[in-house]
Design a protein around this motif. Structure first.
Motif, PDB file in Angstrom:
ATOM      1  N   PHE A  58     -12.635  27.317 -29.681  1.00  0.00           N
ATOM      2  CA  PHE A  58     -11.318  27.846 -29.822  1.00  0.00           C
ATOM      3  C   PHE A  58     -11.199  29.339 -30.731  1.00  0.00           C
ATOM      4  N   LEU A  59     -11.807  28.916 -31.705  1.00  0.00           N
ATOM      5  CA  LEU A  59     -11.750  30.230 -32.883  1.00  0.00           C
ATOM      6  C   LEU A  59     -12.440  31.529 -32.294  1.00  0.00           C
ATOM      7  N   ALA A  60     -13.796  31.111 -31.890  1.00  0.00           N
ATOM      8  CA  ALA A  60     -14.491  32.064 -31.141  1.00  0.00           C
ATOM      9  C   ALA A  60     -13.589  33.024 -30.023  1.00  0.00           C
ATOM     10  N   ARG A  61     -12.932  32.263 -29.390  1.00  0.00           N
ATOM     11  CA  ARG A  61     -12.212  32.943 -28.318  1.00  0.00           C
ATOM     12  C   ARG A  61     -11.220  33.830 -28.890  1.00  0.00           C
ATOM     13  N   GLN A  62     -10.432  33.150 -29.951  1.00  0.00           N
ATOM     14  CA  GLN A  62      -9.164  33.979 -30.427  1.00  0.00           C
ATOM     15  C   GLN A  62      -9.590  35.012 -31.243  1.00  0.00           C
ATOM     16  N   LEU A  63     -10.679  34.997 -31.815  1.00  0.00           N
ATOM     17  CA  LEU A  63     -11.281  36.167 -32.493  1.00  0.00           C
ATOM     18  C   LEU A  63     -12.221  37.021 -31.882  1.00  0.00           C
ATOM     19  N   ASN A  64     -12.659  36.757 -30.562  1.00  0.00           N
ATOM     20  CA  ASN A  64     -13.415  37.358 -29.834  1.00  0.00           C
ATOM     21  C   ASN A  64     -14.784  37.751 -30.535  1.00  0.00           C
ATOM     22  N   ILE A  65     -15.200  36.621 -30.950  1.00  0.00           N
ATOM     23  CA  ILE A  65     -16.648  36.476 -31.574  1.00  0.00           C
ATOM     24  C   ILE A  65     -17.365  35.675 -30.991  1.00  0.00           C
ATOM     25  N   ASP A  66     -18.739  35.346 -31.206  1.00  0.00           N
ATOM     26  CA  ASP A  66     -19.733  34.467 -30.376  1.00  0.00           C
ATOM     27  C   ASP A  66     -19.926  33.349 -31.498  1.00  0.00           C
ATOM     28  N   PHE A  67     -19.822  32.248 -30.713  1.00  0.00           N
ATOM     29  CA  PHE A  67     -20.215  30.985 -31.585  1.00  0.00           C
ATOM     30  C   PHE A  67     -21.563  30.741 -31.246  1.00  0.00           C
ATOM     31  N   ILE A  68     -22.274  30.536 -32.360  1.00  0.00           N
ATOM     32  CA  ILE A  68     -23.804  30.577 -32.311  1.00  0.00           C
ATOM     33  C   ILE A  68     -24.222  29.100 -32.598  1.00  0.00           C
ATOM     34  N   ASP A  69     -24.977  28.458 -31.917  1.00  0.00           N
ATOM     35  CA  ASP A  69     -25.577  26.988 -32.362  1.00  0.00           C
ATOM     36  C   ASP A  69     -26.979  27.318 -33.242  1.00  0.00           C
ATOM     37  N   LEU A  70     -26.780  27.006 -34.250  1.00  0.00           N
ATOM     38  CA  LEU A  70     -27.996  27.270 -35.236  1.00  0.00           C
ATOM     39  C   LEU A  70     -29.118  26.410 -34.973  1.00  0.00           C
ATOM     40  N   ARG A  71     -29.028  25.492 -34.311  1.00  0.00           N
ATOM     41  CA  ARG A  71     -29.906  24.412 -34.249  1.00  0.00           C
ATOM     42  C   ARG A  71     -30.899  25.022 -33.358  1.00  0.00           C
ATOM     43  N   ARG A  72     -30.437  26.058 -32.500  1.00  0.00           N
ATOM     44  CA  ARG A  72     -31.125  26.402 -31.321  1.00  0.00           C
ATOM     45  C   ARG A  72     -31.539  27.982 -31.596  1.00  0.00           C
ATOM     46  N   TYR A  73     -31.093  28.505 -32.897  1.00  0.00           N
ATOM     47  CA  TYR A  73     -31.379  29.761 -33.124  1.00  0.00           C
ATOM     48  C   TYR A  73     -32.592  30.146 -33.913  1.00  0.00           C
ATOM     49  N   GLU A  74     -33.520  31.203 -33.686  1.00  0.00           N
ATOM     50  CA  GLU A  74     -34.497  31.495 -34.353  1.00  0.00           C
ATOM     51  C   GLU A  74     -34.238  32.373 -35.649  1.00  0.00           C
ATOM     52  N   ILE A  75     -34.265  31.544 -36.793  1.00  0.00           N
ATOM     53  CA  ILE A  75     -33.931  32.047 -38.011  1.00  0.00           C
ATOM     54  C   ILE A  75     -34.934  32.869 -38.798  1.00  0.00           C
ATOM     55  N   LYS A  76     -34.660  34.117 -39.120  1.00  0.00           N
ATOM     56  CA  LYS A  76     -35.651  34.768 -39.582  1.00  0.00           C
ATOM     57  C   LYS A  76     -35.159  35.013 -41.017  1.00  0.00           C
ATOM     58  N   GLN A  77     -36.208  34.208 -41.895  1.00  0.00           N
ATOM     59  CA  GLN A  77     -35.832  34.121 -43.464  1.00  0.00           C
ATOM     60  C   GLN A  77     -35.877  35.246 -44.045  1.00  0.00           C
ATOM     61  N   ASP A  78     -36.498  36.519 -43.859  1.00  0.00           N
ATOM     62  CA  ASP A  78     -36.490  37.710 -44.544  1.00  0.00           C
ATOM     63  C   ASP A  78     -34.788  38.301 -44.244  1.00  0.00           C
ATOM     64  N   ILE A  79     -34.192  38.024 -43.089  1.00  0.00           N
ATOM     65  CA  ILE A  79     -33.131  38.291 -42.799  1.00  0.00           C
ATOM     66  C   ILE A  79     -31.921  37.517 -43.620  1.00  0.00           C
ATOM     67  N   VAL A  80     -32.137  36.241 -43.642  1.00  0.00           N
ATOM     68  CA  VAL A  80     -31.327  35.333 -44.307  1.00  0.00           C
ATOM     69  C   VAL A  80     -31.043  35.709 -45.671  1.00  0.00           C
ATOM     70  N   LYS A  81     -32.391  36.013 -46.241  1.00  0.00           N
ATOM     71  CA  LYS A  81     -32.108  36.386 -47.888  1.00  0.00           C
ATOM     72  C   LYS A  81     -31.401  37.555 -48.206  1.00  0.00           C
ATOM     73  N   VAL A  82     -31.059  38.371 -47.212  1.00  0.00           N
ATOM     74  CA  VAL A  82     -30.176  39.409 -47.660  1.00  0.00           C
ATOM     75  C   VAL A  82     -28.807  39.237 -48.418  1.00  0.00           C
ATOM     76  N   ILE A  83     -28.446  37.937 -47.909  1.00  0.00           N
ATOM     77  CA  ILE A  83     -27.200  37.405 -48.800  1.00  0.00           C
ATOM     78  C   ILE A  83     -27.810  36.635 -50.128  1.00  0.00           C
ATOM     79  N   PRO A  84     -27.589  36.505 -51.106  1.00  0.00           N
ATOM     80  CA  PRO A  84     -28.021  35.962 -52.264  1.00  0.00           C
ATOM     81  C   PRO A  84     -27.380  34.346 -52.116  1.00  0.00           C
TER      82      PRO A  84
END
Length: 569
Positions: A58-84
């Motif tokens: 519901f939030l994704a539709r109202q804000l016009n953004i994507d809902f991402i299922d992290l369990r099926r997402y390929e996580i890139k560790q170098d990208i994640v660590k951009v945020i401390p």
């Protein structure tokens, strides 16, 4: 990448306006929110008014953004660590992708404008939002933000400070200012990292040229870091002080323990040191008391074994044994049994070395061989205190075995463990330890053999094509039929440190001492006893138990073979 700053929305009013919840449900949730202080979305989910998926979609539709299922997402560790890590945990955010247009960031609450502004300020990049589940986000944060670099840096800092002093490290105590602060920081960081990845043990091992620090995770050792060998003595001295051991004694093994609060978890640390040719090694066993003691139902015993165990545990006297090698979960099982038996009308006394978990309402005795407070000596005294249930931590010697069996014959229910490979060989081990067969036949009620086997990570599970040679082994060793079986494996992902496994579960076999088996013991027909034991109605070996879990897609063929070949026929 379209960049849109989140807008402030009145979530409750929008949910009612779109007919997702009723005005009455919103009113109830708002009242609960006032008393609990939680966010409205969390209140709606916890109260069962909405599922998390419904709310986030519901939030994704109202804000016009994507809902991402992290369990099926390929996580890139170098990208994640951009945020401390501190900001990632505080704002419940995770960096997912980066391109020329900016940074894709997953947020548990995409309406948090302050968090959005802080992430943009920290990264100095344009931000595109997506909404993600909070629990999934926190699991990935725990996995990705490891402290390997920090630990290596602290070890190097300690080495530099020690190098600045020409005195030899051996003979120096940790109280000296030159080593104190870096050692404390290093150990604290090491413990935090171990708890974060659910390590059961930390191994500190000096070699000729370096110091290895390894974590045991799900029963398998993983190298955490290597450091200069010279810091080994400083680490051991600090650990000995914490565990109240003799820091000047390096020729003999020592055992101790201490308590810590790590990442809001109460952890007991058991320390065991051992002198090596290359220095002094230590193994630190981490016992997380925050997790609590499992119930028998939480052990996931097969239904048939659970039913037969329940019958035995209602016996007023007799002995029940749990067998397996070190690290097979025997103590966890026994404490689950104690939890089941612990009632105001039942007096329970335990004799343990060491006492691993404190149980309210249970009288627990810590063995202390230094003052000759042995298992046998305590057990003799325990019987004079009129207990209903006695737990003996381990049947270590002939005297303890004899007293335990006689206690079981004289109106007490005795629980204990024995180090054997399976349930059937347990009886033969007792005889080898000098127990009379007639005592075993009269006292022994049941034996539970067990092992721990790794569970496939449910986030990256996929089909596994078993090669023909392995299938032949399964058919020969484990009697796998010719029918096709869709085995599974873990591909490896951010959730499981690319191992393909996450957590462990038990495999079990149960042996009941029937009248027929007891008679065979009386007659000394041990070979026939072993043959008839495995022919019992409903008996299933540890190997077959492991194979059943693989058939169900819960573990891999590799794990089945690893555990099976560790069990002697």
């Amino acid at each position: 990448m379209a960049l849109v700053k989140p807008k402030k929305i009145r979530l409750g009013d929008l949910l009612v306006e779109h007919g997702v919840i009723s005005a009455e449900q919103l009113g109830t949730a708002l009242n609960t929110q006032k008393s609990s202080g939680q966010k409205l979305g969390r209140v709606l989910i916890d109260s069962g008014i909405l599922s998390e998926d419904q709310l986030l979609n519901f939030l994704a539709r109202q804000l016009n953004i994507d809902f991402i299922d992290l369990r099926r997402y390929e996580i890139k560790q170098d990208i994640v660590k951009v945020i401390p890590e501190v900001q990632a945990r505080r704002f419940r955010v995770i960096a997912l992708e980066e391109d020329a247009e900016g940074l894709l960031v997953g947020m548990a609450d995409p309406t948090n404008i302050f968090a959005y502004d802080e992430v943009a300020r920290i990264t100095q990049k344009p931000i595109k939002l997506a909404v993600v589940k909070e629990a999934d986000l926190l699991r990935i944060i725990d996995t990705v933000y490891r402290r390997t670099t920090e630990i290596s840096g602290l070890a190097a800092e300690l080495d530099q400070q020690l190098s600045a002093n020409d005195e030899p490290l051996f003979g120096r105590t940790v109280n000296e200012n030159v080593a104190d602060a870096p050692v404390v920081k290093l150990l604290q960081t090491m413990f935090e990292d171990a708890v974060q990845v659910n390590a059961s043990d930390i191994h500190i091992e000096p070699d000729k040229t370096e110091l290895r620090i390894r974590f045991r995770i799900d029963g398998v050792l993983h190298l955490q870091t290597t450091a200069e060998r010279r810091i080994s003595a400083a680490l051991l001295s600090r650990l000995k002080l914490m565990a109240h051991l003799d820091i000047s004694e390096r020729r003999l093994p020592q055992d101790g323990r201490f308590h810590m609060n790590i990442r809001d978890k109460d952890v007991d640390v058991r320390v065991s040191t051992m002198p090596l040719e290359t220095g002094e090694a230590a193994v630190l066993r981490l016992l997380n008391h925050s997790a609590g003691i499992l119930s028998i139902a939480q052990l996931d015993l097969p239904a048939a074994i659970g039913k037969r165990m329940a019958q035995v545990l209602r016996s007023p006297h007799g002995i029940f044994l749990v067998t397996g090698p070190t690290g097979s979960g025997k103590t966890t099982t026994l404490y689950s049994v104690l939890k089941e038996l612990n009632e105001p009308s039942v007096k329970i006394i335990t004799v343990e070395d060491p006492v691993e978990y404190r149980l309210p309402g249970v009288n627990q005795v810590q063995v202390n061989t230094k003052v000759e407070l042995t298992f046998a000596r305590v057990l003799r005294a325990v019987l004079r205190h009129d207990p209903d249930v006695v737990l003996v931590g381990e049947m270590r010697d002939a005297e303890t075995v004899q007293i335990g069996l006689r206690a079981a014959m004289t109106g007490h229910f005795v629980l204990s463990t024995l180090h054997t490979n399976d349930a059937v060989s347990c009886v033969l081990r007792l005889i080898d330890m000098g127990a009379e067969p007639y005592l075993i036949a009269g006292a022994l009620r049941g034996i539970l053999g067990q092992r721990l086997i790794r569970r496939i990570c449910d986030n990256c599970v996929e089909d596994d094509e078993v090669d023909p040679a392995t299938r032949v082994v399964l058919q020969g060793e484990l009697a796998l039929g010719a029918e096709p079986v869709a085995f599974k494996r873990g591909r490896g992902c951010a959730y499981c440190n690319d191992s393909g496994y996450q957590g462990r579960m038990g495999i079990f076999e149960y042996l009941a001492i029937t009248a027929e088996l007891a008679e065979l013991l009386h007659q000394g027909k041990y070979v026939e006893f072993s043959r008839r034991a495995v022919q019992q109605n409903g008996y299933q070996s540890l190997k077959q138990s492991a194979l059943d879990l693989a058939r169900q897609g819960l573990t891999t063929v590799d794990e089945v073979l690893r555990v099976s070949f560790s069990i002697e026929d």
